[in-house]
Scaffold this motif. Sequence first.
Motif, mmCIF file in Angstrom:
data_model
loop_
_atom_site.group_PDB
_atom_site.id
_atom_site.type_symbol
_atom_site.label_atom_id
_atom_site.label_comp_id
_atom_site.label_asym_id
_atom_site.label_seq_id
_atom_site.Cartn_x
_atom_site.Cartn_y
_atom_site.Cartn_z
ATOM 1 N N CYS A 46 71.453 38.681 -13.694
ATOM 2 C CA CYS A 46 70.111 38.591 -14.264
ATOM 3 C C CYS A 46 69.765 37.122 -14.473
ATOM 4 N N THR A 53 74.625 43.261 -12.989
ATOM 5 C CA THR A 53 74.211 44.653 -12.894
ATOM 6 C C THR A 53 74.215 45.075 -11.429
ATOM 7 N N HIS A 57 70.046 48.885 -9.277
ATOM 8 C CA HIS A 57 69.361 49.089 -10.553
ATOM 9 C C HIS A 57 68.567 47.857 -10.985
ATOM 10 N N CYS A 67 67.732 42.305 -14.965
ATOM 11 C CA CYS A 67 68.389 43.558 -15.357
ATOM 12 C C CYS A 67 67.417 44.572 -15.937
ATOM 13 N N SER A 68 66.243 44.131 -16.396
ATOM 14 C CA SER A 68 65.275 45.064 -16.985
ATOM 15 C C SER A 68 63.862 44.561 -16.770
ATOM 16 N N GLN A 69 62.912 45.422 -17.030
ATOM 17 C CA GLN A 69 61.495 45.059 -16.891
ATOM 18 C C GLN A 69 61.115 43.989 -17.911
#
Length: 81
Positions: A46, A53, A57, A67-69
Amino acid sequence: MGLFRLLFWIAIIFAVIWVWRRYVSAPRQRQKATPTADSPTPMVRCAHCGVHTPQQHALQLAQRWYCSQAHLEQGPKPGAQ
């Protein structure tokens, strides 16, 4: 003599069942033992927090992975290129 015959036939029946289960279950165990994928899943880091990650994904934006929005919206870590 009758008890000996009974024990003999019980032993024969158990031996047949054991051999039958061994040969019937052997192909099933071989199929389960083979892995579905030969290579490991690629991991990416990330750009915001540095956590690794699985690539499937992660989210990508401008050659960087997140790793995420929420981290994608925040952008790369300050001071990072």
